[in-house]
Design a protein around this motif. Sequence first.
Motif, PDB file in Angstrom:
ATOM      1  N   PHE A 139       0.848  -1.182   0.006  1.00  0.00           N
ATOM      2  CA  PHE A 139      -0.150   0.155   0.159  1.00  0.00           C
ATOM      3  C   PHE A 139       0.936   1.278  -0.146  1.00  0.00           C
ATOM      4  O   PHE A 139       0.374   2.208   0.093  1.00  0.00           O
ATOM      5  N   CYS A 140       2.122   1.223  -0.293  1.00  0.00           N
ATOM      6  CA  CYS A 140       3.190   2.305  -0.231  1.00  0.00           C
ATOM      7  C   CYS A 140       2.848   3.300  -1.462  1.00  0.00           C
ATOM      8  O   CYS A 140       2.192   2.929  -2.436  1.00  0.00           O
ATOM      9  N   HIS A 141       3.236   4.390  -1.298  1.00  0.00           N
ATOM     10  CA  HIS A 141       3.180   5.495  -2.328  1.00  0.00           C
ATOM     11  C   HIS A 141       4.506   5.845  -2.242  1.00  0.00           C
ATOM     12  O   HIS A 141       5.432   5.926  -1.475  1.00  0.00           O
ATOM     13  N   PRO A 142       4.991   6.184  -3.790  1.00  0.00           N
ATOM     14  CA  PRO A 142       6.461   6.669  -4.015  1.00  0.00           C
ATOM     15  C   PRO A 142       6.910   7.741  -2.795  1.00  0.00           C
ATOM     16  O   PRO A 142       5.936   8.738  -2.650  1.00  0.00           O
ATOM     17  N   THR A 143       7.958   7.606  -2.375  1.00  0.00           N
ATOM     18  CA  THR A 143       8.467   8.484  -1.387  1.00  0.00           C
ATOM     19  C   THR A 143       8.868   9.672  -1.715  1.00  0.00           C
ATOM     20  O   THR A 143       9.379  10.571  -1.005  1.00  0.00           O
ATOM     21  N   VAL A 202       2.096   2.339 -12.977  1.00  0.00           N
ATOM     22  CA  VAL A 202       3.354   2.459 -11.879  1.00  0.00           C
ATOM     23  C   VAL A 202       4.310   3.572 -12.548  1.00  0.00           C
ATOM     24  O   VAL A 202       4.549   3.472 -13.635  1.00  0.00           O
ATOM     25  N   ALA A 203       4.725   4.242 -11.522  1.00  0.00           N
ATOM     26  CA  ALA A 203       5.461   5.604 -11.956  1.00  0.00           C
ATOM     27  C   ALA A 203       6.964   4.985 -12.371  1.00  0.00           C
ATOM     28  O   ALA A 203       7.521   4.253 -11.554  1.00  0.00           O
ATOM     29  N   CYS A 204       7.721   5.551 -13.271  1.00  0.00           N
ATOM     30  CA  CYS A 204       8.943   5.483 -13.628  1.00  0.00           C
ATOM     31  C   CYS A 204       9.825   6.831 -13.512  1.00  0.00           C
ATOM     32  O   CYS A 204       9.255   7.668 -14.236  1.00  0.00           O
ATOM     33  N   GLU A 205      10.827   6.931 -13.156  1.00  0.00           N
ATOM     34  CA  GLU A 205      11.666   8.158 -13.427  1.00  0.00           C
ATOM     35  C   GLU A 205      12.218   8.215 -14.811  1.00  0.00           C
ATOM     36  O   GLU A 205      12.811   9.439 -15.087  1.00  0.00           O
ATOM     37  N   SER A 206      12.357   7.027 -15.610  1.00  0.00           N
ATOM     38  CA  SER A 206      12.867   7.321 -16.887  1.00  0.00           C
ATOM     39  C   SER A 206      12.318   6.131 -17.735  1.00  0.00           C
ATOM     40  O   SER A 206      11.834   5.199 -17.327  1.00  0.00           O
ATOM     41  N   HIS A 211       3.452  -8.477  -7.157  1.00  0.00           N
ATOM     42  CA  HIS A 211       3.329  -7.007  -6.638  1.00  0.00           C
ATOM     43  C   HIS A 211       4.490  -6.240  -7.234  1.00  0.00           C
ATOM     44  O   HIS A 211       5.432  -6.673  -6.810  1.00  0.00           O
ATOM     45  N   ILE A 212       4.095  -4.949  -7.751  1.00  0.00           N
ATOM     46  CA  ILE A 212       5.291  -4.100  -8.045  1.00  0.00           C
ATOM     47  C   ILE A 212       4.961  -2.836  -7.290  1.00  0.00           C
ATOM     48  O   ILE A 212       3.835  -2.273  -7.554  1.00  0.00           O
ATOM     49  N   ALA A 213       6.053  -2.007  -6.630  1.00  0.00           N
ATOM     50  CA  ALA A 213       5.869  -0.526  -6.274  1.00  0.00           C
ATOM     51  C   ALA A 213       7.029  -0.051  -6.451  1.00  0.00           C
ATOM     52  O   ALA A 213       8.127  -0.571  -6.585  1.00  0.00           O
ATOM     53  N   ALA A 214       6.894   1.488  -6.753  1.00  0.00           N
ATOM     54  CA  ALA A 214       7.965   2.389  -7.292  1.00  0.00           C
ATOM     55  C   ALA A 214       8.271   3.258  -5.984  1.00  0.00           C
ATOM     56  O   ALA A 214       7.308   3.565  -5.058  1.00  0.00           O
ATOM     57  N   GLN A 215       9.572   3.352  -5.823  1.00  0.00           N
ATOM     58  CA  GLN A 215      10.231   4.183  -4.666  1.00  0.00           C
ATOM     59  C   GLN A 215       9.321   3.936  -3.518  1.00  0.00           C
ATOM     60  O   GLN A 215       8.994   4.579  -2.781  1.00  0.00           O
ATOM     61  N   PRO A 216       9.436   2.526  -3.093  1.00  0.00           N
ATOM     62  CA  PRO A 216       8.465   2.080  -1.979  1.00  0.00           C
ATOM     63  C   PRO A 216       8.731   2.705  -0.524  1.00  0.00           C
ATOM     64  O   PRO A 216       8.002   2.892   0.322  1.00  0.00           O
TER      65      PRO A 216
END
Length: 234
Positions: free
Chosen positions: A27-31, A56-60, A78-83
């Motif tokens: 349940f994390c959001h990018p930090t 899912v967000a990516c920086e590049s 499951h995949i999370a970005a900048q968790p």
Amino acid sequence: MRVLFTRDGRTGYARRLEEISLADLVFCHPTRDFSRRHGQINKPVAFFSRTVGDLVACESQHERRFLILADWNLDVIHIAAQPFTIEFPTGHELKSHTPDFVLITRNGGVVVVDVKRPSAVGSEEVLQRHAAVHQFLAQAGMQHASWSDIPHSITSNLALFASARAPEAALAQIGPEVLEAARSGARVHEVVSHVADLLQVPAPLVLVVVRRLLWNHKLAIDLRQPFGMETTLL
């Protein structure tokens, strides 16, 4: 050491390493914010993940290529970005570190991933940073991995397959006939032509179903070669 999380991008909370749960990771959001400014070389993008059922967000674009691979992996659930962000203690050589992704596997394993370009992955600074992160996460039973590259043809093919949007009714009607016709050694155009004639459906729709079945691991090709109508099915 503390590990910082946020669930909404506005308010945060801290966990000790031994307190981290799968719920924190799911349940994390990018930090960290995804910046976009004039002249920026790497610009943030988003990828719709079938695994997550959301963007899912990516920086590049480089991170997006890794994400496509992770999304295609059947062991990843499951995949999370900048968790999260690791805060190292005062006096440590590192102040903090925010990994790029966390993957949760089918058996409950946790793999924390940092994505680096091939030109940077072997630098002394990166090696020292990743060694410290690896040692820290290992205390909680988490794996740490660094990903740098894979042939572009592979991720280009997978991106094409991931974008295949076949209606479920069409997939149910056309999919079995494609699988029946897709004997080893058959070329894509042969399968598409045969099924389109057999079912009296548009050939482009059959091709979309073929791409969807390739994404779903129901068909296989040599991913190192660009996908096209002359591609041979394995």
